[in-house]
Scaffold this active site. Structure first.
Site, PDB file in Angstrom:
ATOM      1  N   VAL A  90       0.580  -1.442   0.227  1.00  0.00           N
ATOM      2  CA  VAL A  90      -0.080   0.376   0.090  1.00  0.00           C
ATOM      3  C   VAL A  90       0.919   1.308  -0.177  1.00  0.00           C
ATOM      4  O   VAL A  90       1.411   1.828   0.921  1.00  0.00           O
ATOM      5  CB  VAL A  90      -1.404  -0.243   0.957  1.00  0.00           C
ATOM      6  CG1 VAL A  90      -1.679   0.884   1.360  1.00  0.00           C
ATOM      7  CG2 VAL A  90      -1.869  -1.617   1.545  1.00  0.00           C
ATOM      8  N   ASN A  98       1.245   5.574  -0.803  1.00  0.00           N
ATOM      9  CA  ASN A  98       0.502   6.498  -0.970  1.00  0.00           C
ATOM     10  C   ASN A  98      -0.228   7.236  -1.730  1.00  0.00           C
ATOM     11  O   ASN A  98      -1.866   7.484  -2.145  1.00  0.00           O
ATOM     12  CB  ASN A  98       1.232   7.990  -0.563  1.00  0.00           C
ATOM     13  CG  ASN A  98       1.826   8.277   1.151  1.00  0.00           C
ATOM     14  OD1 ASN A  98       0.839   8.090   1.537  1.00  0.00           O
ATOM     15  ND2 ASN A  98       2.707   8.125   0.841  1.00  0.00           N
ATOM     16  N   ILE A 124      -2.332   1.410  -4.245  1.00  0.00           N
ATOM     17  CA  ILE A 124      -2.482  -0.995  -3.693  1.00  0.00           C
ATOM     18  C   ILE A 124      -1.643  -1.270  -4.668  1.00  0.00           C
ATOM     19  O   ILE A 124      -2.227  -1.412  -5.783  1.00  0.00           O
ATOM     20  CB  ILE A 124      -2.944  -1.204  -3.055  1.00  0.00           C
ATOM     21  CG1 ILE A 124      -4.334  -0.122  -1.843  1.00  0.00           C
ATOM     22  CG2 ILE A 124      -3.106  -2.312  -2.518  1.00  0.00           C
ATOM     23  CD1 ILE A 124      -4.425  -0.195  -1.512  1.00  0.00           C
ATOM     24  N   VAL A 125      -0.188  -2.173  -4.906  1.00  0.00           N
ATOM     25  CA  VAL A 125      -0.117  -3.076  -5.643  1.00  0.00           C
ATOM     26  C   VAL A 125      -0.090  -3.817  -5.364  1.00  0.00           C
ATOM     27  O   VAL A 125       0.295  -4.916  -3.554  1.00  0.00           O
ATOM     28  CB  VAL A 125       1.651  -2.825  -6.166  1.00  0.00           C
ATOM     29  CG1 VAL A 125       2.010  -4.151  -7.252  1.00  0.00           C
ATOM     30  CG2 VAL A 125       1.735  -1.582  -6.271  1.00  0.00           C
ATOM     31  N   ASP A 155       7.597  -0.013   3.797  1.00  0.00           N
ATOM     32  CA  ASP A 155       8.529  -0.380   1.640  1.00  0.00           C
ATOM     33  C   ASP A 155       9.703   0.104   1.912  1.00  0.00           C
ATOM     34  O   ASP A 155       9.846  -1.101   1.030  1.00  0.00           O
ATOM     35  CB  ASP A 155       7.633   1.002   1.859  1.00  0.00           C
ATOM     36  CG  ASP A 155       8.250   2.748   1.507  1.00  0.00           C
ATOM     37  OD1 ASP A 155       8.834   2.198   3.850  1.00  0.00           O
ATOM     38  OD2 ASP A 155       7.873   3.011   0.992  1.00  0.00           O
ATOM     39  N   THR A 181       5.192   8.333  -4.942  1.00  0.00           N
ATOM     40  CA  THR A 181       4.719   9.835  -3.870  1.00  0.00           C
ATOM     41  C   THR A 181       6.280  10.639  -3.621  1.00  0.00           C
ATOM     42  O   THR A 181       5.584  11.308  -3.334  1.00  0.00           O
ATOM     43  CB  THR A 181       3.261   9.104  -3.115  1.00  0.00           C
ATOM     44  OG1 THR A 181       2.826   8.185  -3.350  1.00  0.00           O
ATOM     45  CG2 THR A 181       2.940  10.736  -2.962  1.00  0.00           C
ATOM     46  N   THR A 227       7.237  27.529 -21.150  1.00  0.00           N
ATOM     47  CA  THR A 227       7.038  27.475 -19.568  1.00  0.00           C
ATOM     48  C   THR A 227       6.896  25.591 -19.670  1.00  0.00           C
ATOM     49  O   THR A 227       7.105  25.288 -18.932  1.00  0.00           O
ATOM     50  CB  THR A 227       5.354  27.735 -19.690  1.00  0.00           C
ATOM     51  OG1 THR A 227       6.478  29.340 -19.524  1.00  0.00           O
ATOM     52  CG2 THR A 227       5.768  27.668 -17.885  1.00  0.00           C
TER      53      THR A 227
END
Length: 259
Positions: A7, A9, A12-13, A109, A132, A185
């Site tokens: 899990v 952020n 979910i793998v 993790d 993340t 930009t």
């Protein structure tokens, strides 16, 4: 069969293993507001899609950086598989010598990545997880976990840049086309975030290797790794997209054997 649930952020793998072979890996969105029944339905649909029978699961193992989902996902797994579930926490056997100030607070993790890297690659080792957040972990020549660094992730950095400034737009970093000096930009922002992160990796690898004292193996994983790695100048970085799932599976086997 064994179910691993990593899990993050953002995602979910979920991976399913049978006799040391990974049958499939899939992703669902991380949503802290979802109920256990909703996650159970997601799992059932994935198992059905890949032809896995829920009754065939021997066990499962869960790693999360979103603490409020631990109970929800444990109950969801129990509803679908009715099997024992391990949670990667301070009480689980890892086989790692963790040399942090407080070993009990190391991220689940980071533990999973270190366990897999120690088993799979020559030591010492530097692990980049580009999700993340971007994390770096260092393992010494004996495979001991020394610690690491934490950065804002690629998309988090872009979101902060667009949100905190009045004139910079929200952009898609995946559309980067190797422009170093942007003439507009959007290209300038893509150059900054893609090449900036690649340069950060190159620079941190050099600094980490100087501390480790030798040419450490470098492994990269996480959802943004495939986007950033082609622009790194460091040679020989190993892309291992399944590092955390495989580490979870190794942890399951280690802990189930010790019971």
């Amino acid at each position: 069969m064994i179910l691993t649930v990593d899990v993050g952020n953002t995602n979910i793998v979920l991976s399913v293993y049978d006799q040391d072979q990974r049958l499939f890996t899939s992703r669902i969105a991380t949503q802290a507001s979802k109920m256990e029944d909703e996650y159970a339905v997601d799992m059932m649909n994935l198992f059905r899609l890949y032809g896995c029978e829920s009754a065939s699961f021997e066990g499962a193992i869960l790693s999360t950086v979103v603490p409020q989902l631990v109970g929800v996902l444990r109950r969801a797994i129990d509803r679908v598989c009715s099997c024992r579930v391990y949670v990667v926490s301070s009480g689980i056997k890892t086989g790692l010598n963790i040399k942090l100030d407080n070993p009990g607070v190391v991220g689940a993790d980071l533990v999973c990545g270190a366990v897999a890297a120690k088993r799979r690659y020559p030591m010492p080792c530097i692990i980049f997880d580009l999700g993340t957040a971007t994390t770096i972990s260092a393992l010494d020549a004996n495979g001991a976990f020394l610690g690491g660094s934490i950065f804002p992730g690629v998309r988090v950095s872009l979101h902060a840049l667009s949100t905190a400034t009045a004139q910079l737009p929200h952009i898609d970093p995946d559309a980067f086309h190797d422009v170093i000096i942007g003439t507009n930009t959007i290209d300038s922002m893509r150059s900054g975030v893609i090449l900036g992160n690649a340069s950060m990796m190159d620079g941190m690898i050099e600094r980490y290797r100087s501390v480790l004292g030798q040419e450490a193996t470098v492994v990269a994983t996480g959802g943004m790794a495939e986007l950033i790695l082609p622009y790194c100048k460091t040679k020989g970085i190993v892309l291992d997209t399944d590092l955390l799932s495989d580490g979870l599976y190794m942890l399951y086997k280690l802990n189930s054997k010790s019971e």
